[in-house]
Design a protein around this motif. Structure first.
Motif, mmCIF file in Angstrom:
data_model
loop_
_atom_site.group_PDB
_atom_site.id
_atom_site.type_symbol
_atom_site.label_atom_id
_atom_site.label_comp_id
_atom_site.label_asym_id
_atom_site.label_seq_id
_atom_site.Cartn_x
_atom_site.Cartn_y
_atom_site.Cartn_z
ATOM 1 N N ASP A 239 0.854 -1.194 0.000
ATOM 2 C CA ASP A 239 0.000 0.000 0.000
ATOM 3 C C ASP A 239 0.885 1.237 0.000
ATOM 4 O O ASP A 239 1.057 1.911 1.022
ATOM 5 C CB ASP A 239 -0.920 0.013 1.218
ATOM 6 N N PRO A 240 1.483 1.555 -1.139
ATOM 7 C CA PRO A 240 2.443 2.667 -1.188
ATOM 8 C C PRO A 240 1.815 4.010 -0.854
ATOM 9 O O PRO A 240 2.493 4.891 -0.325
ATOM 10 C CB PRO A 240 2.955 2.626 -2.630
ATOM 11 N N TYR A 241 0.550 4.187 -1.151
ATOM 12 C CA TYR A 241 -0.107 5.465 -0.887
ATOM 13 C C TYR A 241 -0.119 5.759 0.608
ATOM 14 O O TYR A 241 0.238 6.862 1.048
ATOM 15 C CB TYR A 241 -1.533 5.449 -1.440
ATOM 16 N N GLU A 242 -0.522 4.785 1.412
ATOM 17 C CA GLU A 242 -0.604 4.999 2.854
ATOM 18 C C GLU A 242 0.773 5.020 3.506
ATOM 19 O O GLU A 242 0.976 5.690 4.524
ATOM 20 C CB GLU A 242 -1.469 3.913 3.488
ATOM 21 N N SER A 243 1.732 4.275 2.915
ATOM 22 C CA SER A 243 3.064 4.217 3.522
ATOM 23 C C SER A 243 3.852 5.517 3.320
ATOM 24 O O SER A 243 4.787 5.805 4.066
ATOM 25 C CB SER A 243 3.859 3.042 2.948
ATOM 26 N N ARG A 244 3.471 6.298 2.323
ATOM 27 C CA ARG A 244 4.121 7.586 2.080
ATOM 28 C C ARG A 244 3.340 8.655 2.855
ATOM 29 O O ARG A 244 2.328 9.158 2.391
ATOM 30 C CB ARG A 244 4.168 7.887 0.579
ATOM 31 N N THR A 245 3.825 8.988 4.028
ATOM 32 C CA THR A 245 3.060 9.815 4.966
ATOM 33 C C THR A 245 3.153 11.309 4.696
ATOM 34 O O THR A 245 2.327 12.080 5.179
ATOM 35 C CB THR A 245 3.537 9.528 6.394
ATOM 36 N N THR A 246 4.171 11.751 3.952
ATOM 37 C CA THR A 246 4.295 13.171 3.597
ATOM 38 C C THR A 246 3.492 13.449 2.336
ATOM 39 O O THR A 246 3.602 12.704 1.356
ATOM 40 C CB THR A 246 5.764 13.556 3.373
ATOM 41 N N LEU A 247 2.668 14.498 2.370
ATOM 42 C CA LEU A 247 1.863 14.836 1.198
ATOM 43 C C LEU A 247 2.748 15.412 0.089
ATOM 44 O O LEU A 247 2.739 14.921 -1.041
ATOM 45 C CB LEU A 247 0.784 15.851 1.568
#
Length: 428
Positions: A239-247
């Motif tokens: 789940d790369p979207y959720e794992s990348r926490t910086t917008l």
């Protein structure tokens, strides 16, 4: 009767085509030269590698700047080509000239390689294009630390010497240099005398410091910067979207000249957001490592204009699989006749980006599924932005050579017309 005749004709047609393929008079790939991919990019199948004659220049014009101890009289070859130094800092960004030279040295000879877009030929009469291996970007970065440094006189002398060399070449004179490829990737490369070679095919980063009469998309090739962050080779998070926490992430110089003044304005516009990182930084080994981690942990990576419309940051974002957010009104992009950047990038005008809250709100509302599509496409196309030796199929240097090949029909038209016109450009 008609049916039998038709069958016989079809049978003989198949035999003729098959025989042509077997004896090598016909290339089956020529029947499939262009096709569109589902992701919006366009695929060009090279029918044959571009035949390039590379001038044998003394090493002071190229690899001698990497290793001053090397003999100037020994020709550069695949055997004695020095590796690009890993600790070269900002010089690496504009090292396109090195990788283009290396690609022609690799393999050598006049043979054909299906994985390569250009091969070196030893006979200039066989050449479709001529490569001038003068490391003009490295020369600017090596001989003098700024535009007013007295050491830049050595850079100027190299430019004088290379032009004198070319003006003695019958092949340069034959076309007025039109079919010659000259890498000028740094905005200040060849800055003293570039106008003397402005008929040639320039390899540039953008057109920020060129008048339209000297350089344009019509004749020149926009090449990517050589990325300085490490490529993200194991980006396999479920789940790369959720794992990348910086917008939104930016790390670099926030005070620049010309179009780059937008960076200081963005610093104010983007302050106060918990999910936005906008940080001042210079190029050091530690800061490159920090940028690598920052991009890999961010959904979007900001690319504002630098001193010119482009910067290395866009290509760092691509190989980090971080969706680029481009704020540069006059940017030109590599391989854009083949690649649709809208498929994996987001564009804001400078005016839009400076509206408080506008860009952040848009990115926060960006659909997750659409972001995942862009992330998957970035993983697929990032190979087109890798510079490496030996070169690999459809890597950055092969893509650049393919772009050169696309320019040659216009070059040939100009050369052929110039030979027969009694009144040049009579229609103007």
């Amino acid at each position: 009767m008609i049916g039998k005749t038709l069958i016989i004709l079809i049978f003989f047609f198949i035999i003729i085509i098959t025989y042509s393929f077997l004896v090598g008079t016909e290339d089956p790939r020529s029947y499939f030269s262009v096709y569109n991919l589902p992701n919006g990019t366009t695929k060009y199948c090279t029918q044959h590698p571009l035949k390039v004659y590379m001038y044998d220049l003394p090493k002071r014009f190229n690899v001698g700047m990497l290793d001053p101890r090397t003999s100037d009289d020994t020709p550069v070859s695949a055997r004695n080509l020095p590796p690009w130094p890993p600790e070269s800092g900002i010089k690496r960004q504009h090292s396109v000239e090195y990788w283009m030279m290396a690609s022609l040295l690799y393999g050598g000879g006049d043979g054909v390689d299906d994985t390569r877009e250009a091969v070196r030929v030893s006979d200039p009469e066989l050449a479709e294009a001529f490569f001038v291996p003068f490391f003009s970007s490295l020369s600017f970065n090596t001989h003098g630390h700024n535009m007013t440094d007295p050491d830049t006189e050595y850079d100027r002398q190299l430019q004088v010497d290379i032009l004198n060399f070319l003006r003695k070449s019958n092949y340069w004179l034959r076309s007025s240099g039109r079919d010659h490829v000259v890498p000028l990737h740094h905005p200040n490369a060849f800055r003293f005398l570039r106008q003397e070679a402005n008929a040639s095919i320039f390899i540039v980063a953008d057109f920020g410091r060129y008048p339209e009469s000297m350089s344009s998309l019509h004749k020149d090739v926009v090449a990517p910067y050589v990325h300085v962050v490490d490529s993200f080779m194991d980006d396999n998070n479920p789940d790369p979207y959720e794992s990348r926490t910086t917008l939104l992430f930016f790390r670099g110089r926030t005070v620049r000249k010309d179009e780059g003044i937008v960076r200081a304005k963005l610093a104010k516009t983007l302050s106060g957001y918990e999910d936005v990182r906008y940080e001042q930084s210079v190029v050091t080994r530690a800061n490159i490592k920090e940028s690598t981690q920052g991009m890999r942990s961010s959904k979007f990576c900001l690319h504002p204009a630098g001193d010119t419309p482009s910067s290395c940051r866009l290509f760092d974002a691509i190989v980090s699989h971080c969706v680029p957010v481009i704020v540069s009104d006059k940017i030109e992009l590599p391989y854009e006749d083949e690649i649709d950047y809208n498929q994996f990038s987001i564009f804001f005008s400078v005016k839009e980006a400076l509206v408080p809250g506008y860009m952040v709100t848009h990115l926060r509302q960006f659909p997750k599924e659409k972001w995942l599509e862009m992330w998957r496409l970035l993983k697929d196309i990032s190979r087109h932005y890798e510079f490496q030796y030996p070169p690999k199929k459809e890597d950055a240097v092969n893509m650049i050579w393919r772009q050169v090949k696309h320019k040659l029909p216009a070059v040939n038209l100009a050369v052929h017309r110039s030979r027969r016109l009694k009144i040049p450009d009579w229609w103007r």
